[in-house]
Enzyme design. Sequence first.
Site, PDB file in Angstrom:
ATOM      1  N   ASP A  19       0.863  -1.176   0.000  1.00 25.89           N
ATOM      2  CA  ASP A  19       0.000   0.000   0.000  1.00 25.89           C
ATOM      3  C   ASP A  19       0.906   1.235   0.000  1.00 25.89           C
ATOM      4  O   ASP A  19       2.142   1.125   0.057  1.00 25.89           O
ATOM      5  CB  ASP A  19      -0.884  -0.059   1.250  1.00 25.89           C
ATOM      6  CG  ASP A  19      -1.757   1.168   1.413  1.00 25.89           C
ATOM      7  OD1 ASP A  19      -2.473   1.516   0.463  1.00 25.89           O
ATOM      8  OD2 ASP A  19      -1.710   1.784   2.492  1.00 25.89           O
ATOM      9  N   ALA A  21      -0.015   5.223   1.540  1.00 27.57           N
ATOM     10  CA  ALA A  21      -0.101   6.033   2.764  1.00 27.57           C
ATOM     11  C   ALA A  21      -0.204   5.149   3.996  1.00 27.57           C
ATOM     12  O   ALA A  21      -1.022   4.232   4.057  1.00 27.57           O
ATOM     13  CB  ALA A  21      -1.300   6.976   2.699  1.00 27.57           C
ATOM     14  N   ALA A  52     -13.396  10.160  10.456  1.00 25.50           N
ATOM     15  CA  ALA A  52     -12.850  10.117   9.099  1.00 25.50           C
ATOM     16  C   ALA A  52     -11.992   8.880   8.869  1.00 25.50           C
ATOM     17  O   ALA A  52     -11.891   8.398   7.734  1.00 25.50           O
ATOM     18  CB  ALA A  52     -12.034  11.380   8.832  1.00 25.50           C
ATOM     19  N   MET A  56     -11.020   3.982   6.254  1.00 30.36           N
ATOM     20  CA  MET A  56      -9.738   4.067   5.543  1.00 30.36           C
ATOM     21  C   MET A  56      -9.357   2.743   4.896  1.00 30.36           C
ATOM     22  O   MET A  56      -9.561   1.673   5.446  1.00 30.36           O
ATOM     23  CB  MET A  56      -8.631   4.524   6.491  1.00 30.36           C
ATOM     24  CG  MET A  56      -8.488   6.030   6.562  1.00 30.36           C
ATOM     25  SD  MET A  56      -8.039   6.790   4.971  1.00 30.36           S
ATOM     26  CE  MET A  56      -6.327   6.278   4.827  1.00 30.36           C
ATOM     27  N   LYS A  60     -11.527   6.250  -2.498  1.00 32.95           N
ATOM     28  CA  LYS A  60     -11.937   7.508  -1.874  1.00 32.95           C
ATOM     29  C   LYS A  60     -13.408   7.845  -2.118  1.00 32.95           C
ATOM     30  O   LYS A  60     -14.066   8.418  -1.243  1.00 32.95           O
ATOM     31  CB  LYS A  60     -11.010   8.644  -2.326  1.00 32.95           C
ATOM     32  CG  LYS A  60      -9.589   8.458  -1.821  1.00 32.95           C
ATOM     33  CD  LYS A  60      -9.549   8.391  -0.296  1.00 32.95           C
ATOM     34  CE  LYS A  60      -8.174   8.073   0.271  1.00 32.95           C
ATOM     35  NZ  LYS A  60      -7.939   6.630   0.450  1.00 32.95           N
ATOM     36  N   HIS A  63     -15.103   5.776   0.352  1.00 33.50           N
ATOM     37  CA  HIS A  63     -14.828   6.314   1.683  1.00 33.50           C
ATOM     38  C   HIS A  63     -15.779   7.478   1.984  1.00 33.50           C
ATOM     39  O   HIS A  63     -16.389   7.546   3.067  1.00 33.50           O
ATOM     40  CB  HIS A  63     -13.371   6.780   1.743  1.00 33.50           C
ATOM     41  CG  HIS A  63     -12.880   7.133   3.103  1.00 33.50           C
ATOM     42  ND1 HIS A  63     -11.651   6.747   3.571  1.00 33.50           N
ATOM     43  CD2 HIS A  63     -13.437   7.850   4.116  1.00 33.50           C
ATOM     44  CE1 HIS A  63     -11.477   7.212   4.802  1.00 33.50           C
ATOM     45  NE2 HIS A  63     -12.551   7.893   5.148  1.00 33.50           N
ATOM     46  N   ARG A 167     -10.864  -2.269  -3.236  1.00 32.32           N
ATOM     47  CA  ARG A 167     -10.869  -2.972  -1.961  1.00 32.32           C
ATOM     48  C   ARG A 167     -12.254  -2.974  -1.340  1.00 32.32           C
ATOM     49  O   ARG A 167     -12.993  -2.013  -1.529  1.00 32.32           O
ATOM     50  CB  ARG A 167      -9.890  -2.265  -1.008  1.00 32.32           C
ATOM     51  CG  ARG A 167      -8.479  -2.215  -1.501  1.00 32.32           C
ATOM     52  CD  ARG A 167      -7.701  -1.213  -0.678  1.00 32.32           C
ATOM     53  NE  ARG A 167      -6.283  -1.226  -1.061  1.00 32.32           N
ATOM     54  CZ  ARG A 167      -5.409  -0.319  -0.619  1.00 32.32           C
ATOM     55  NH1 ARG A 167      -5.818   0.662   0.164  1.00 32.32           N
ATOM     56  NH2 ARG A 167      -4.156  -0.398  -0.978  1.00 32.32           N
ATOM     57  N   ASP A 193      -1.720  -1.180   5.955  1.00 35.11           N
ATOM     58  CA  ASP A 193      -2.022  -0.698   7.304  1.00 35.11           C
ATOM     59  C   ASP A 193      -3.523  -0.635   7.582  1.00 35.11           C
ATOM     60  O   ASP A 193      -3.915  -0.222   8.670  1.00 35.11           O
ATOM     61  CB  ASP A 193      -1.410   0.691   7.533  1.00 35.11           C
ATOM     62  CG  ASP A 193      -2.023   1.744   6.617  1.00 35.11           C
ATOM     63  OD1 ASP A 193      -1.902   1.590   5.389  1.00 35.11           O
ATOM     64  OD2 ASP A 193      -2.626   2.711   7.120  1.00 35.11           O
TER      65      ASP A 193
END
Length: 277
Positions: A19, A21, A52, A56, A60, A63, A167, A193
């Site tokens: 990944d 970030a 927020a 994750m 986006k 999200h 994902r 992560d």
Amino acid sequence: MNTAPPSPNPTHLQAVVFDWAGTVIDFGSLAPMDAFVQLFARYGVRIDVAEARVPMGLAKWDHIHALGSAPRIAAEWQRVHGRPFSAADCDALYEVFTPMNAASVREHAQLIPGALATVQALRARGLKIGSTTGYNRPIMEVVQALAAAQGYAPDNLVCAGDLVSARPGPLMMVRTLSDLQVWPPAAVVKVDDTVPGLQEGRAIGAWVVGLAISGNTLGLSEAQWQALPAPEQQRLRERATAELRAGGAHWVIDSVADLLPVIEDIEARLARGERPD
């Protein structure tokens, strides 16, 4: 020319897929948080960083939709705008979000300590380096250049939005393995992560490694983490480890700096005939 199909029972790893970030850049995965909070504030709806962070790892658009559909935020949107949060609202927010996040990543693009050395060591072992991300292409055009200037340039990049679904499904990993020309998935390690990022690795049948400290699960900057007393660090580490294991991780480590012993363990397991469960 050898046209024999690859063995379904590999004895060695072929690739590691990272990944971005919270994994190789942006300790604490801070850049998206600034953008999400500012985004909803622009539309008169207050959200905090903890809210927020919950979705994750998703693409986006997904999200933003998950945030707008969360009960408290949805109720606040209804109060402010006089209508339920809709897919059309999500489309509008997404268009505003992309340039906001592209600006935010410029402030949070430093490589995570140990990331570059780990990647170099993996390449020295003959492994290919893949990458997937919940960021879209316009954001990643900024991120890629900033990472390359620091010496990190993976062999491929698959972004959310490149495919019909992202994902936690497997399609970004399918594209990555195709780009890298590696198979089967048991010869691949996915490092992430977030739970959706781990699940995309599980969905294709790869080995999966979660990162407890450097990413979204804790959401702390490197300085904030290092300032904590050791007992508090251990409490948070255990909490994050439990969350990532529940989300599908075969192993959980603090950061990519700790990955090489896991790679050696996986290689030994492959040699014994073990496969990801």
